[in-house]
Design a protein around this motif. Structure first.
Motif, PDB file in Angstrom:
ATOM      1  N   THR A  10       0.847  -1.183   0.000  1.00 13.36           N
ATOM      2  CA  THR A  10       0.000   0.000   0.000  1.00 13.36           C
ATOM      3  C   THR A  10       0.885   1.237   0.000  1.00 13.36           C
ATOM      4  N   PHE A  11       0.330   2.378  -0.353  1.00 14.36           N
ATOM      5  CA  PHE A  11       1.116   3.609  -0.332  1.00 14.36           C
ATOM      6  C   PHE A  11       1.509   4.000   1.084  1.00 14.36           C
ATOM      7  N   GLU A  12       0.700   3.615   2.072  1.00 14.44           N
ATOM      8  CA  GLU A  12       1.003   3.974   3.453  1.00 14.44           C
ATOM      9  C   GLU A  12       2.316   3.347   3.928  1.00 14.44           C
ATOM     10  N   ALA A  13       2.625   2.143   3.455  1.00 12.96           N
ATOM     11  CA  ALA A  13       3.809   1.414   3.902  1.00 12.96           C
ATOM     12  C   ALA A  13       5.072   1.811   3.125  1.00 12.96           C
ATOM     13  N   ASN A  14       5.062   2.959   2.503  1.00 13.63           N
ATOM     14  CA  ASN A  14       6.212   3.450   1.759  1.00 13.63           C
ATOM     15  C   ASN A  14       7.273   3.981   2.715  1.00 13.63           C
ATOM     16  N   ALA A  15       8.534   3.758   2.398  1.00 12.45           N
ATOM     17  CA  ALA A  15       9.644   4.186   3.265  1.00 12.45           C
ATOM     18  C   ALA A  15       9.643   5.695   3.496  1.00 12.45           C
ATOM     19  N   ARG A  16       9.111   6.487   2.569  1.00 10.70           N
ATOM     20  CA  ARG A  16       9.116   7.943   2.778  1.00 10.70           C
ATOM     21  C   ARG A  16       8.156   8.386   3.875  1.00 10.70           C
ATOM     22  N   ASN A  17       7.308   7.464   4.364  1.00  6.32           N
ATOM     23  CA  ASN A  17       6.384   7.797   5.445  1.00  6.32           C
ATOM     24  C   ASN A  17       6.963   7.515   6.834  1.00  6.32           C
ATOM     25  N   ILE A  18       8.185   6.976   6.886  1.00  8.47           N
ATOM     26  CA  ILE A  18       8.871   6.785   8.168  1.00  8.47           C
ATOM     27  C   ILE A  18       9.351   8.160   8.620  1.00  8.47           C
ATOM     28  N   TYR A  19       9.241   8.445   9.892  1.00  5.56           N
ATOM     29  CA  TYR A  19       9.644   9.756  10.395  1.00  5.56           C
ATOM     30  C   TYR A  19      10.525   9.601  11.634  1.00  5.56           C
ATOM     31  N   GLY A  20      11.278  10.628  11.940  1.00  4.44           N
ATOM     32  CA  GLY A  20      12.183  10.602  13.081  1.00  4.44           C
ATOM     33  C   GLY A  20      11.531  11.153  14.331  1.00  4.44           C
ATOM     34  N   PRO A  21      12.193  11.009  15.456  1.00  7.15           N
ATOM     35  CA  PRO A  21      13.513  10.401  15.631  1.00  7.15           C
ATOM     36  C   PRO A  21      13.432   8.879  15.471  1.00  7.15           C
ATOM     37  N   TYR A  22      14.276   8.345  14.605  1.00  2.00           N
ATOM     38  CA  TYR A  22      14.207   6.936  14.216  1.00  2.00           C
ATOM     39  C   TYR A  22      14.442   5.981  15.378  1.00  2.00           C
ATOM     40  N   ALA A  23      15.220   6.394  16.380  1.00  3.23           N
ATOM     41  CA  ALA A  23      15.438   5.540  17.554  1.00  3.23           C
ATOM     42  C   ALA A  23      14.130   5.289  18.307  1.00  3.23           C
TER      43      ALA A  23
END
Length: 158
Positions: free
Chosen positions: A27-40
């Motif tokens: 799905t478009f929701e699971a795109n890597a560009r939708n990951i946000y920080g702080p990544y930890a």
């Protein structure tokens, strides 16, 4: 006809909570560009990195843009599997509090990761807990919401 805040709250309290949905990550929701920080905080690893719980923010709708992606091993497949947890269908949650995520392991059911979330319905929002259980032995992911819609305030209270 005027509708009071108390009436709206009472109706929302009587309305069943939106069910969480579990979908494949195609799905478009699971795109890597939708990951946000702080990544930890927004990417959590468990089981020596075999299971990842990843917060996603798709931006729209603004009141329900957060989803959770889970990658995990499947006992019959050499490649990691991926599941997307949303509030309902392709609508996300109002907020994910990844900083307060807790995890526990029970050999009988697998890894359980609990994330405090905010659910939005109409004009009301309330806090809930989203618990995602990943059973590596069976390759099954199970999301469960717990918590209640707001209860009506007593008459005359502010």
């Amino acid at each position: 006809m005027k509708i009071s805040a108390l009436t709206v709250t009472a109706v929302l309290a009587a309305t069943p909570l939106a069910a969480q949905s579990l979908r494949d990550c195609d799905t478009f929701e699971a795109n890597a560009r939708n990951i946000y920080g702080p990544y930890a905080e927004t990417i959590r690893e468990y089981a020596n990195g075999a299971i990842r719980v990843i917060a996603l923010d798709v931006g729209e709708p603004a009141s329900a843009s957060f989803h959770v992606m889970v990658t995990y091993p499947h006992p019959e497949d050499p490649w990691p599997q991926c599941s997307l947890v949303s509030s309902e269908g392709n609508v996300g949650f109002g907020w994910l509090n990844m900083a307060e995520t807790e995890a526990s392991y029970d050999p009988a059911i697998g890894l359980s990761v609990t994330i405090p979330i905010e659910t939005v319905s109409g004009v009301a929002s309330w806090d809930q807990l989203l618990t995602i259980t990943v059973n590596q032995a069976t390759g099954v992911v199970t999301p469960v919401l717990s918590g209640n819609a707001p209860t009506p305030a007593p008459a005359g209270s502010k």
